[in-house]
Design a protein around this motif. Structure first.
Motif, mmCIF file in Angstrom:
data_model
loop_
_atom_site.group_PDB
_atom_site.id
_atom_site.type_symbol
_atom_site.label_atom_id
_atom_site.label_comp_id
_atom_site.label_asym_id
_atom_site.label_seq_id
_atom_site.Cartn_x
_atom_site.Cartn_y
_atom_site.Cartn_z
ATOM 1 N N GLN A 1 -63.115 -25.207 -22.373
ATOM 2 C CA GLN A 1 -64.487 -26.211 -21.824
ATOM 3 C C GLN A 1 -64.512 -24.706 -19.848
ATOM 4 O O GLN A 1 -65.459 -24.064 -20.572
ATOM 5 C CB GLN A 1 -64.580 -27.265 -20.745
ATOM 6 N N PHE B 1 -79.381 -27.147 -25.745
ATOM 7 C CA PHE B 1 -78.138 -25.979 -26.298
ATOM 8 C C PHE B 1 -79.379 -24.803 -27.294
ATOM 9 O O PHE B 1 -77.688 -24.178 -27.575
ATOM 10 C CB PHE B 1 -77.690 -27.135 -27.450
ATOM 11 N N ILE C 1 -72.571 -24.224 -25.123
ATOM 12 C CA ILE C 1 -71.311 -24.168 -24.800
ATOM 13 C C ILE C 1 -70.340 -24.164 -25.963
ATOM 14 O O ILE C 1 -71.283 -23.482 -27.212
ATOM 15 C CB ILE C 1 -70.901 -25.983 -24.641
ATOM 16 N N PRO C 2 -69.106 -23.555 -26.236
ATOM 17 C CA PRO C 2 -67.911 -23.000 -26.889
ATOM 18 C C PRO C 2 -68.303 -23.853 -28.592
ATOM 19 O O PRO C 2 -68.351 -25.112 -27.955
ATOM 20 C CB PRO C 2 -66.517 -23.624 -26.266
ATOM 21 N N GLN D 1 -73.264 -27.546 -16.655
ATOM 22 C CA GLN D 1 -73.618 -28.524 -17.146
ATOM 23 C C GLN D 1 -72.786 -29.956 -17.226
ATOM 24 O O GLN D 1 -71.646 -28.539 -17.370
ATOM 25 C CB GLN D 1 -74.738 -28.899 -18.042
ATOM 26 N N HIS D 2 -72.280 -30.596 -17.326
ATOM 27 C CA HIS D 2 -71.213 -30.823 -18.252
ATOM 28 C C HIS D 2 -71.086 -30.842 -19.672
ATOM 29 O O HIS D 2 -69.971 -30.951 -20.072
ATOM 30 C CB HIS D 2 -70.802 -32.718 -17.738
ATOM 31 N N GLU E 1 -72.148 -20.136 -20.163
ATOM 32 C CA GLU E 1 -72.543 -21.240 -19.307
ATOM 33 C C GLU E 1 -72.821 -20.946 -18.515
ATOM 34 O O GLU E 1 -71.871 -20.053 -16.944
ATOM 35 C CB GLU E 1 -71.851 -22.339 -19.297
ATOM 36 N N TYR F 1 -78.579 -23.059 -23.609
ATOM 37 C CA TYR F 1 -77.499 -23.511 -22.949
ATOM 38 C C TYR F 1 -76.306 -23.461 -23.772
ATOM 39 O O TYR F 1 -76.123 -24.807 -24.402
ATOM 40 C CB TYR F 1 -77.988 -23.990 -22.266
#
Lengths: 784, 183
Positions: free
Chosen positions: A678, A701, A706-707, A195-196, A686, A704
């Motif tokens: 990213q 979140f 993200i950093p 995902q973006h 991810e 999933y």
């Protein structure tokens, strides 16, 4: 070139004050009087027939103004291939697809009504793996593919299959070259969909107006593309549609195409023209809005014993999900870039974009390049090892250089930049060739890796944009463009360009922050790292137009020829007589003589730029000129791996990019650091996980990751080379996507160096790494 | 509310975030996930960072709430805001209000934080653009500069911060927070 005053300076963002005070307005911060709120109901099934939808209970909820289902909307949408409905009609093709929508006085009422919708589904066969979806017996995601409208001559959907596009690249005779090679290898790799994760989810407001007009406010990267696709979908004249883009909270490609705008519009129409706002919840952002496509790669490499690449063959199978969207163009672009930045006389690539019953793919920062280079750059390391060569030395011998041609037949020149310099600079910055430093604990090991990257903007051959520069009463300048600054910083760069060209200080140049298709001039889309390049050139031309107008009026005022006049420091003056200058403010609206007579008029400059020299690719060979410019780069990393947990820590990452010219070092560094982090997300954290029914298991979140601020590399070393790009503004190239590309490849190569274990799948999560460590350490059964 | 008394009757189920954005038009506070995972809606409740999407409006009854709109005072940016601008800590800006409020909460609790304390305090706020490096640097710089009261860059107009910031005086004594992260 004269010494630059403003371009190249670390000018902070003009929008920063609004953003640190909370004054910056994003789509859902705009409150039009009477705005209704909308919610959607999504499919729990990946593939099912919609037998019936009972809306009666939903309609009875107080405050509900409209309930729409796919049965109400016989419209097909699509960027390159019109395969999608506003709301699923007859069938659903992925879990998370919107099947109904409600507009109500409050969001609570709209959500309650969605809960009361009764949908009867009949489950249908589904296919989730694109490799299965290519088999003849696979269920068809789009049985009517043959009837869909699409961009002909560029994309080639195969009727009766799940293949939305097949891109071929053929150069030389790769089969013969492989057969004649001293060393051959074949390796396979895969990437999951991701995902973006823009911090602002997709959101749109539509206000249907009398006379078949509509006004839209949207969190979008592409106001003119939204307008154009709305016009096509609804058969409206372009002038009947006005699209505003206020501040946008991140996009990364996920907001490049058409999003919630058509749904907001049909809801507004259904509510008698009340404005309707719809915004995705975070869960819907994962489940419903498009993702980055997954990829399965198989790569065959050949080389001579002395380390020359002889051939590359690759098959790329993209997991498009349920709709083609940008995915078909990702499959196209990543094919013509699909051999990495190497000189190859023999190359054969087949890139298949394949429908499956999963959330669909779209553009995402890097546009397929991170995914294909995960394979290519890991394969290059394996070949180097097979040849007993240092991975940097092997790459150095094979990188594109003056005299070589790309795999689509484009001659490589020094104007392309210097990939070899990027490689050497990155490698040197991490002490390549020296052993990794001692690990911080006995159960930890260290390793180093490098990887190359390249990318060109993937855009139509006729991509264009325009800029308007107008002068204010006080002699300051306003820049109007319709590319969107959704964080990347281009507006600040364009202000710098205008300040440089007009001879004004930076604080006398402003840019209009809301894009508005009724007010700001055309731009194709804000994607592909092409806005500073194309928008920069358009602004330069618009400034030249302003200066021409200023000189003409000043010539009349001073009674001298215009061609002897100089514009600098906010004044126009004769070259020989700077003291006789006239300030821009006395010319901006026209010049008035002491007796009252006036000449000239408001100074408004217009500039434009169109891609030059690009060609469509030959459908059989992929030969042609797809790229306005290429940007090359390299990463070098040193990592430490905890063999008890499988966790990877990046100790140092050096990223060298040939930017051509750094227009703003502060913002450029921001792009590089942000891109690296990213990319680190794609590398180690991810990836979508689905159950066997195609249901997304990690749409939040917690599941999933993200950093976060805790996941930063210990040291980030951005290195920006400046080998100028002919035709680029001040020699600049785009660099916004590139820092992310090949971060996973470099880390994967370092992981191999640290552990002696090959990893083929992303992400390199701690559980995946630990699993392989445990397998490698397990006592092997005796074998003869 | 940013030093002003606000009186309202709210439904028991209304979150502080809905109250701020919907009732008070303090839309500087952003919704990023709605379930307390991203930190975009961070505000200070009695001096302590909380995610406004997980706090009911009624829980703020009688308390002191600070939002991004109250960060600049008397038309001048705070040292924290200036540091964010100068460090290049802003890209799309959607996480920025929450980031600044988390940093404000940290600096109230620990005026001279170590690097580890800064990372710990900011790790609950997600940012997808910047890669965090410049944000952490901005907090470091602001911590060092905090002795210098608001000097320099002016905010355009007194009302730039929204209704809550007008004549904004931070009132009641702050209760030190317990955790560096989000509440």
């Amino acid at each position: 070139m004269a010494e630059l005053r403003v371009v190249g300076q670390p000018v902070p963002r003009e929008d920063a004050v609004d953003k640190v005070t909370g004054a910056a307005r994003y789509t859902t911060d705009l409150a039009l009087p009477g705005t209704l709120r909308a919610a959607i109901l999504t499919s729990p099934h990946a593939s099912a027939r919609i037998v019936r939808i009972d809306t009666s209970a939903a309609l009875a909820v107080p405050g509900v103004r409209a309930v729409l289902t796919g049965a109400d909307l016989d419209i097909r949408l699509g960027l390159y291939l019109r395969d999608k409905r506003i709301l699923a009609r007859d069938v659903v093709r992925y879990q998370g697809e919107a099947v109904a929508a409600v507009a109500a006085d409050t969001l609570d009422a709209a959500r309650e009504a969605c809960h009361l919708l009764r949908v009867e589904y009949q489950e249908l066969p589904a296919v989730f793996d694109p490799r299965d979806a290519r088999k003849p017996e696979a269920p068809l995601v789009h049985p009517d593919l043959a009837t869909y409208d699409h961009m002909r001559g560029v994309f080639f959907p195969k009727a009766g299959t799940n293949i939305a596009h097949h891109q071929k690249v053929r150069k030389g005779d790769s089969a013969a070259a492989l057969a004649a090679s001293d060393v051959c290898l074949e390796v396979s790799f895969d990437n999951p969909p991701v995902q973006h994760v823009p911090m602002e989810t997709h959101a749109a407001i539509a206000h249907a107006l009398p006379g078949g007009r509509v006004e839209v406010w949207t969190s979008s990267q592409s106001p003119y593309t939204v307008r154009h696709l709305l016009a096509l979908a609804f058969g409206m004249p372009h002038a009947a549609i006005r699209v505003h883009v206020p501040h946008v909270g991140g996009g990364f490609g996920g907001k490049a195409g058409l999003g919630l705008e058509p749904l907001a519009y049909v809801l507004s129409r259904a509510c008698g023209g009340r404005p309707v706002e719809i915004a995705m919840t975070r869960e819907e952002e994962f489940n419903t809005t498009p993702s980055r496509q997954g990829l399965y790669s198989t790569i065959r490499l050949g080389a001579t014993r002395d380390g020359r690449l002889t051939a590359l063959e690759a098959e790329y199978v993209w997991d498009a999900g349920a709709y083609a969207d940008y995915g078909v163009n990702v499959g196209r672009a990543a094919a013509y870039s699909g051999a990495g930045p190497y000189a190859l006389d023999h190359c054969s690539i087949d890139s298949y974009v394949v429908y499956t019953n999963k959330v669909y793919g779209t553009a995402y920062r890097g546009f397929g390049h991170l995914e294909v280079l995960w394979g290519v750059e890991r394969a290059m390391d394996r070949m180097a090892r097979a040849l007993g060569l240092d991975p940097v030395e092997f790459r150095r011998r094979n990188l594109l250089r003056e005299g070589a041609t790309t795999i689509t037949g484009e001659p490589f020149t020094n104007g392309h930049g210097k990939p070899i310099e990027c490689l050497e600079a990155a490698a040197e910055a991490i002490g390549w060739g020296r052993r990794p430093s001692a690990p911080s604990a006995p159960h930890k090991v260290r390793g180093k890796g490098v990887a190359m990257l390249h990318k060109a903007p993937a855009m139509p051959t006729y991509t264009s944009c325009a800029a308007i520069v107008k002068l204010d009463e006080d002699g300051a300048a306003d820049v109007l463009v319709s590319g969107v600054d959704y964080g990347q910083g281009t507006y600040t760069v364009l202000r710098q360009v205008a300040a440089e060209e007009l001879g004004l200080p930076i604080d006398k140049v402003h840019i209009t922050w809301e894009c508005d298709t009724a007010m700001t001039p055309y731009d194709w889309q804000t994607v592909a790292s092409r806005f500073a390049y194309m928008g920069g050139n358009a602004v330069i031309e618009a400034c030249a137009d302003c200066l021409c107008q200023l000189r003409a009026v000043a010539a009349g005022a001073l009674g001298v020829p215009a061609d002897g006049l100089v514009c600098r420091d906010g004044k126009v003056f004769p070259r020989q007589d700077p003291a006789r200058g006239i300030a821009y403010k006395d010319l901006a609206l026209g010049y008035t003589f002491p007796n009252g007579n006036s000449i000239g008029g408001p100074v408004i400059g217009h500039g434009r730029y169109i891609a030059t020299g690009l060609t469509n690719l030959d459908p059989e060979t992929g030969q042609g000129r797809p790229a306005q410019f290429w940007t090359y780069g390299a990463h070098a990393v040193e990592i430490e791996v905890d063999t008890e947990t499988g966790e990877i820590e990046v100790l140092r990452i050096a990223t060298a990019l040939d930017a051509g010219k750094v227009l703003n070092p502060l913002l450029c560094r921001g792009q590089v650091v942000g891109g690296i982090v990213q990319g680190l997300g794609s590398a180690v954290l991810e990836g979508f996980r689905f159950d066997d029914k195609g249901r997304l298991l990690n749409p939040n979140f917690v599941d999933y990751k993200i950093p976060t601020a805790k996941d930063l590399p210990r040291e980030i070393v951005p290195i920006l080379l400046e080998n100028p790009q002919p035709g680029g503004p001040y020699g600049a190239r785009g660099v916004a996507e590139h820092p992310m590309i090949s971060v996973p490849s470099a880390i994967g190569n370092a992981l191999r160096d640290a552990l002696g274990i090959e990893f083929e799948s992303l992400p390199l999560s701690s559980e995946r790494v630990l699993e392989k460590i445990l397998v490698a350490r397990a006592p092997r059964p005796d074998t003869p | 509310m940013n030093g002003r008394l606000e009186t309202a009757t709210v439904p028991a189920g209304m979150t502080l975030l809905e109250f701020l954005r919907g009732r008070l038009c303090l839309v500087g506070t952003k919704e990023g996930c709605g379930i307390g995972e991203c930190g975009a809606c961070t505000v200070l409740l009695d001096g302590k960072p909380v995610t406004a999407c997980l706090v009911l409006a009624v829980e703020a009854d009688g308390g002191a709430v600070d939002t991004i709109e109250g960060e600049a005072r008397d038309g001048e940016l705070s040292a924290l805001q200036k540091a964010f601008i100068e460090a290049g800590a802003i890209q799309c800006g959607f996480c920025t209000p929450g980031m600044i409020m988390s940093a404000r909460g940290l600096l109230r609790r620990i005026p001279n934080p170590t690097d580890d304390e800064i990372v710990e305090a900011m790790a609950g706020n997600l940012c997808r653009c910047t890669g965090y490096e410049a944000i952490l640097e901005a907090v470091r710089v602001a911590a060092q500069a905090k002795a210098v009261p608001h000097a320099g860059q002016m905010v355009a107009g007194q009302s730039a911060g929204g209704s809550g910031s007008q004549g904004g005086r931070l009132s009641s004594p702050r209760v030190p927070g317990e955790g560096g992260g989000r509440g």
